[in-house]
Design a protein around this motif. Structure first.
Motif, PDB file in Angstrom:
ATOM      1  N   GLU A   1      20.322 -43.158   1.678  1.00 54.30           N
ATOM      2  CA  GLU A   1      18.934 -43.596   1.831  1.00 54.30           C
ATOM      3  C   GLU A   1      18.844 -45.119   1.894  1.00 54.30           C
ATOM      4  O   GLU A   1      18.068 -45.676   2.685  1.00 54.30           O
ATOM      5  CB  GLU A   1      18.090 -43.065   0.664  1.00 54.30           C
ATOM      6  N   LEU A   2      19.663 -45.791   1.091  1.00 49.92           N
ATOM      7  CA  LEU A   2      19.657 -47.255   1.110  1.00 49.92           C
ATOM      8  C   LEU A   2      20.288 -47.805   2.393  1.00 49.92           C
ATOM      9  O   LEU A   2      19.889 -48.857   2.879  1.00 49.92           O
ATOM     10  CB  LEU A   2      20.383 -47.799  -0.120  1.00 49.92           C
TER      11      LEU A   2
ATOM     12  N   ILE B   1      24.124 -40.093  -4.354  1.00 49.60           N
ATOM     13  CA  ILE B   1      22.892 -39.443  -3.883  1.00 49.60           C
ATOM     14  C   ILE B   1      22.052 -40.397  -3.041  1.00 49.60           C
ATOM     15  O   ILE B   1      21.559 -40.037  -1.962  1.00 49.60           O
ATOM     16  CB  ILE B   1      22.062 -38.917  -5.074  1.00 49.60           C
ATOM     17  N   TYR B   2      21.888 -41.632  -3.538  1.00 53.06           N
ATOM     18  CA  TYR B   2      20.926 -42.547  -2.909  1.00 53.06           C
ATOM     19  C   TYR B   2      21.543 -43.553  -1.937  1.00 53.06           C
ATOM     20  O   TYR B   2      20.814 -44.263  -1.247  1.00 53.06           O
ATOM     21  CB  TYR B   2      20.132 -43.288  -3.992  1.00 53.06           C
ATOM     22  N   LYS B   3      22.860 -43.591  -1.856  1.00 54.69           N
ATOM     23  CA  LYS B   3      23.516 -44.521  -0.933  1.00 54.69           C
ATOM     24  C   LYS B   3      23.081 -44.298   0.523  1.00 54.69           C
ATOM     25  O   LYS B   3      22.726 -45.262   1.216  1.00 54.69           O
ATOM     26  CB  LYS B   3      25.031 -44.403  -1.065  1.00 54.69           C
TER      27      LYS B   3
ATOM     28  N   LYS C   1       9.724 -41.022  -8.287  1.00 54.18           N
ATOM     29  CA  LYS C   1       9.603 -39.620  -8.729  1.00 54.18           C
ATOM     30  C   LYS C   1       8.194 -39.291  -9.177  1.00 54.18           C
ATOM     31  O   LYS C   1       7.750 -38.145  -9.062  1.00 54.18           O
ATOM     32  CB  LYS C   1      10.597 -39.336  -9.862  1.00 54.18           C
TER      33      LYS C   1
ATOM     34  N   LYS D   1      24.251 -41.067  -9.062  1.00 51.15           N
ATOM     35  CA  LYS D   1      23.079 -41.667  -8.401  1.00 51.15           C
ATOM     36  C   LYS D   1      23.500 -42.475  -7.165  1.00 51.15           C
ATOM     37  O   LYS D   1      22.818 -42.460  -6.141  1.00 51.15           O
ATOM     38  CB  LYS D   1      22.319 -42.565  -9.383  1.00 51.15           C
TER      39      LYS D   1
ATOM     40  N   LYS E   1       6.601 -46.257  -0.788  1.00 53.17           N
ATOM     41  CA  LYS E   1       8.000 -46.466  -1.150  1.00 53.17           C
ATOM     42  C   LYS E   1       8.421 -47.907  -0.860  1.00 53.17           C
ATOM     43  O   LYS E   1       9.208 -48.494  -1.613  1.00 53.17           O
ATOM     44  CB  LYS E   1       8.883 -45.484  -0.381  1.00 53.17           C
TER      45      LYS E   1
ATOM     46  N   TYR F   1      17.631 -47.665   4.826  1.00 48.91           N
ATOM     47  CA  TYR F   1      16.691 -48.756   4.526  1.00 48.91           C
ATOM     48  C   TYR F   1      17.184 -50.060   5.146  1.00 48.91           C
ATOM     49  O   TYR F   1      16.412 -50.802   5.768  1.00 48.91           O
ATOM     50  CB  TYR F   1      16.549 -48.886   3.010  1.00 48.91           C
TER      51      TYR F   1
ATOM     52  N   LEU G   1      13.307 -45.733  -9.337  1.00 43.64           N
ATOM     53  CA  LEU G   1      13.499 -44.290  -9.198  1.00 43.64           C
ATOM     54  C   LEU G   1      12.429 -43.520  -9.972  1.00 43.64           C
ATOM     55  O   LEU G   1      11.888 -42.525  -9.472  1.00 43.64           O
ATOM     56  CB  LEU G   1      14.899 -43.901  -9.687  1.00 43.64           C
TER      57      LEU G   1
END
Length: 436
Positions: free
Chosen positions: A134-135, A130-132, A78, A127, A89, A138, A74
């Protein structure tokens, strides 16, 4: 005095180490908290992380080191800001890194739950939310690249971060099957079995007055708000089918693949005992017996399933296949005809029914070829020829329908040409041949 000096020196070393760890933690926390750390700060972050890992002796310090290590991707992302490219990424976020993130975050969550001291818990949970998404994207991208093992690993990590999200475990298992990683798939399916996962959900829809189409909603409450506002009407609920049958089917198939037939039978039998009326489980058991060529038990189970679902065309068709393979032609014909009553456009039933009649052609041809040139033989020849033509005319509509449904199917096309030729239907034969 010498003893005191030694103790004092030891105390100084311990104190120095503790202060050093606190310094490293301060640096890591400061850089981690920045919206866009600079490249040199990322280097500093890695350096202090390495120091902290080597100095940490207390469990709390090891947990802190694991947490900040898991957050390194992360921090790196950033540092690129909004200009980061997908390629950049992809170098930072890998399935292995996602696994490290899961292990680092879960270790911190478990430690703080056990000790009752919250330091990182709130940030971790935020976190994850927020990022689940996006994963998840992925993992989907990895699946589209046919990297099924990697996609499965990412989804399993997501499941471990939120063990209430059982769907992620189910899809991780499915992807493991695709990757032929049967040991992992079996482990995941057994976990799904243990938690009694069904995958059943209710989908919520309502008709959009403006677009004149149905819209999906995340919940009944959300849909009710739109209906109340007047933008939507005609609410509709739709239940998704249970996935239990698929789970037990795959457990059984994996066990069969490993040669553990009795275990496979036991697994399905156990599921059937708990859910005797579950059609999907009846079919799972039937598929297992079909896999081991026990056609008698297979037919018995399929008929049991048909008692619950008499218009299941696939089941009826499969009974036709089993009967045909067992040379029970009359039974096969009965099932294929029943399948076509349910769905006249069922390609395989049309083709297989035509094939069933074509089996008689061998008998006609063999007898015709054995005949001589006597008057008696000539008369018999004409009788057989007429019966053969009659048989062709019976099967022809089914063969033509099969070709109509799948004109690119070579078996249907070539067989149809042969029948046209045998019946001296020259125009149709030539027209079909011209399409080759």
């Amino acid at each position: 005095m010498k003893i005191k000096h030694i103790v004092l020196a030891s105390t100084m070393i311990v104190s120095f180490s503790t202060f050093a760890q606190k310094d490293e933690l301060k640096v890591l926390k400061k850089i981690y908290g920045k919206e866009a750390p600079k490249p040199d700060e990322v280097v500093e972050y890695k350096s202090n992380l390495s120091k902290l890992e080597s100095l940490a002796t207390e469990e709390a310090d090891k947990i802190a080191a694991g947490y900040y290590k898991s957050m390194l991707p992360l921090v790196e992302i950033k540092s690129f800001g909004t200009a980061i490219t997908p390629a950049q990424k992809a170098l930072i976020v890998t399935p292995k890194k996602v696994d490290e993130i899961e292990k680092g975050l879960n270790a911190a969550l478990e430690f703080e739950k056990r000790t009752g001291k919250k330091v990182y818990t709130d940030d971790i949970l935020a976190k994850i939310n927020i990022y689940k998404p996006e994963l998840i994207n992925y993992a989907i991208a990895l699946g589209e690249q046919k990297r099924d093992k990697d996609a499965s690993d990412v989804l399993y990590s997501l499941y471990k971060l939120d063990t209430k999200d059982h769907d992620k475990l189910f899809y991780a298992a499915s992807l493991s099957v695709n990757a032929k990683d049967y040991d992992t798939a079996l482990m995941y399916y057994n976990e799904l079995k243990k938690i009694n996962y069904t995958g059943e959900t209710t989908l919520f829809y309502a008709f959009n007055k403006t677009s004149k189409q149905e819209d999906p909603f995340n919940s009944k409450t959300e849909r009710d708000l739109f209906i109340k506002s007047g933008t939507h009407e005609k609410p509709r609920d739709e239940k998704t089918p249970s996935k239990r049958g698929e789970i037990f089917k795959n457990i059984a198939l994996i066990l069969v693949e490993k040669g553990r037939i009795e275990e496979a039978k036991s697994a399905v039998s156990e599921a059937r005992m708990a859910n005797p009326k579950d059609t999907s489980l009846i079919l799972t058991e039937a598929d297992l017996y079909l896999k081991v060529n026990d056609f008698e038990t297979y037919s018995k189970l399929v008929n049991e399933a048909l008692a619950n679902d008499p218009n299941n065309v696939d089941l009826v068709y499969n009974l036709g296949v089993v009967a045909g393979n067992a040379q029970k032609v009359a039974d096969a014909e009965k099932y294929y005809r029943r399948a076509l009553e349910i769905n006249p456009n069922y390609f395989n039933a049309n083709l297989n029914l035509a094939e069933l009649y074509l089996r008689l052609d061998e008998k006609f041809v063999n007898e015709m070829n054995k005949l001589g040139t006597s008057e008696k033989d000539n008369k018999r020849y004409e009788v057989l020829k007429a019966e053969r033509e009659k048989n062709f005319k019976i099967l022809l509509p089914y063969l033509e329908k099969a070709y109509e449904l799948q004109p690119d199917n070579e078996a249907a096309k070539k067989t149809l040409m042969s029948v046209y030729n045998a019946l001296e239907m020259t125009d149709k034969y030539k027209a079909l041949k011209a399409k080759n």
